[in-house]
Scaffold this motif. Structure first.
Motif, PDB file in Angstrom:
ATOM      1  N   ASN A  68       1.591   9.255   7.827  1.00 46.99           N
ATOM      2  CA  ASN A  68       0.690   8.511   6.974  1.00 46.99           C
ATOM      3  C   ASN A  68      -0.768   8.643   7.430  1.00 46.99           C
ATOM      4  OD1 ASN A  68       0.225   7.027   4.690  1.00 46.99           O
ATOM      5  ND2 ASN A  68       1.683   5.447   5.200  1.00 46.99           N
ATOM      6  N   GLU A 105     -11.387  11.705   0.304  1.00 48.24           N
ATOM      7  CA  GLU A 105     -12.300  10.641   0.734  1.00 48.24           C
ATOM      8  C   GLU A 105     -11.974  10.176   2.159  1.00 48.24           C
ATOM      9  OE1 GLU A 105     -13.907   6.403  -0.988  1.00 48.24           O
ATOM     10  OE2 GLU A 105     -12.983   7.826  -2.367  1.00 48.24           O
ATOM     11  N   ILE A 157       0.871  -1.174   0.000  1.00 49.72           N
ATOM     12  CA  ILE A 157       0.000   0.000   0.000  1.00 49.72           C
ATOM     13  C   ILE A 157       0.908   1.223   0.000  1.00 49.72           C
ATOM     14  CG2 ILE A 157      -1.780   1.281   1.236  1.00 49.72           C
ATOM     15  CD1 ILE A 157      -2.646  -1.425   2.441  1.00 49.72           C
ATOM     16  N   PRO A 158       0.841   2.020  -1.053  1.00 52.57           N
ATOM     17  CA  PRO A 158       1.714   3.197  -1.113  1.00 52.57           C
ATOM     18  C   PRO A 158       1.388   4.195  -0.003  1.00 52.57           C
ATOM     19  CG  PRO A 158       0.478   2.920  -3.169  1.00 52.57           C
ATOM     20  CD  PRO A 158      -0.026   1.906  -2.205  1.00 52.57           C
ATOM     21  N   LEU A 173       0.473   7.637   1.940  1.00 46.40           N
ATOM     22  CA  LEU A 173      -0.561   8.632   1.648  1.00 46.40           C
ATOM     23  C   LEU A 173      -0.049   9.753   0.748  1.00 46.40           C
ATOM     24  CD1 LEU A 173      -3.493   9.287   2.253  1.00 46.40           C
ATOM     25  CD2 LEU A 173      -2.737  10.475   4.311  1.00 46.40           C
ATOM     26  N   ARG A 174       1.188  10.176   0.953  1.00 51.64           N
ATOM     27  CA  ARG A 174       1.756  11.273   0.158  1.00 51.64           C
ATOM     28  C   ARG A 174       1.878  10.911  -1.330  1.00 51.64           C
ATOM     29  NH1 ARG A 174       5.276   9.214   3.535  1.00 51.64           N
ATOM     30  NH2 ARG A 174       7.014   8.028   2.717  1.00 51.64           N
ATOM     31  N   SER A 175       1.811   9.601  -1.631  1.00 54.42           N
ATOM     32  CA  SER A 175       1.895   9.159  -3.023  1.00 54.42           C
ATOM     33  C   SER A 175       0.525   9.003  -3.674  1.00 54.42           C
ATOM     34  CB  SER A 175       2.627   7.813  -3.104  1.00 54.42           C
ATOM     35  OG  SER A 175       3.936   7.927  -2.649  1.00 54.42           O
ATOM     36  N   ARG A 176      -0.523   9.189  -2.909  1.00 53.36           N
ATOM     37  CA  ARG A 176      -1.883   9.062  -3.453  1.00 53.36           C
ATOM     38  C   ARG A 176      -2.789  10.147  -2.895  1.00 53.36           C
ATOM     39  NH1 ARG A 176      -4.531   4.737  -0.024  1.00 53.36           N
ATOM     40  NH2 ARG A 176      -3.072   4.532   1.667  1.00 53.36           N
ATOM     41  N   ARG A 177      -2.405  11.349  -3.182  1.00 55.39           N
ATOM     42  CA  ARG A 177      -3.126  12.526  -2.677  1.00 55.39           C
ATOM     43  C   ARG A 177      -4.582  12.564  -3.140  1.00 55.39           C
ATOM     44  NH1 ARG A 177       0.114  15.448   0.210  1.00 55.39           N
ATOM     45  NH2 ARG A 177       2.332  15.243  -0.085  1.00 55.39           N
ATOM     46  N   GLU A 178      -4.879  11.921  -4.257  1.00 55.02           N
ATOM     47  CA  GLU A 178      -6.255  11.915  -4.762  1.00 55.02           C
ATOM     48  C   GLU A 178      -7.203  11.184  -3.814  1.00 55.02           C
ATOM     49  OE1 GLU A 178      -4.134   8.291  -6.349  1.00 55.02           O
ATOM     50  OE2 GLU A 178      -3.633  10.414  -6.179  1.00 55.02           O
ATOM     51  N   ASP A 179      -6.668  10.381  -2.897  1.00 57.69           N
ATOM     52  CA  ASP A 179      -7.503   9.652  -1.932  1.00 57.69           C
ATOM     53  C   ASP A 179      -7.760  10.435  -0.654  1.00 57.69           C
ATOM     54  OD1 ASP A 179      -7.450   7.535  -3.691  1.00 57.69           O
ATOM     55  OD2 ASP A 179      -5.897   6.431  -2.615  1.00 57.69           O
TER      56      ASP A 179
END
Length: 159
Positions: free
Chosen positions: A137, A101, A89-90, A92-98
């Motif tokens: 995270n 939500e 699971i990457p 959080l900083r690598s999936r800002r689009e999430d």
């Protein structure tokens, strides 16, 4: 004078035991963990006999276990014993689009916990949360949203 207690593996018998931050486990404990997982038996302190258990093991770590194996800081045999299915699971900083939500979920949960009506977040507040680095995270994000809910006046929007 010591009370007998049931250990985590015995408690998880027939279910799942979760081993968090397994990459931080000292090498001597890793050897014991390997024995427990291989034999599916534990011997409580002071007990004369081992006790069998049957459970699934889910392990998590923030580190790269294969790199730790290469460095000699994590046993290869234990890695291959627990790595039946690896889910990466990457951060959080690598999936800002999430983040939006997650914020919505944590906002609803925190507001419910303290029985407070919160009208959501301003665009500026959400942008600040999305742009933050989040070295802690998802746990850090959850705690920050909880803090914002505590500070928000009832019925207002987090600005």
């Amino acid at each position: 004078g010591v009370e007998a207690r049931v250990g985590k593996f015995e408690l998880a018998n027939g279910g799942i035991v979760f081993l968090d931050e397994i990459g931080e486990m000292p090498l001597p404990l890793q050897a014991k963990m390997l024995r427990v997982l291989q034999s599916q038996e534990v011997q409580p302190v002071g007990a004369k006999a081992s006790r069998a258990f049957d459970c699934r093991v889910v392990a998590a770590t923030n580190g790269d276990l294969l790199r730790l194996v290469e460095q000699g800081r994590f046993r290869a045999d234990l890695y291959y014993r627990i790595a039946g299915y690896v889910l990466v699971i990457p951060p959080l900083r690598s999936r800002r689009e999430d983040i939006a939500e997650f914020v919505e979920h944590f906002l609803r949960r925190a507001a419910s916990e303290v029985s407070k009506s919160v009208r959501g977040l301003s665009v500026r507040a959400l942008r600040a949360l999305v742009d933050a680095p989040w070295p802690g995270n998802i746990r850090q994000l959850a705690l920050e949203v909880r803090r914002l809910v505590y500070m928000c006046q009832p019925g207002q929007r987090i600005a």
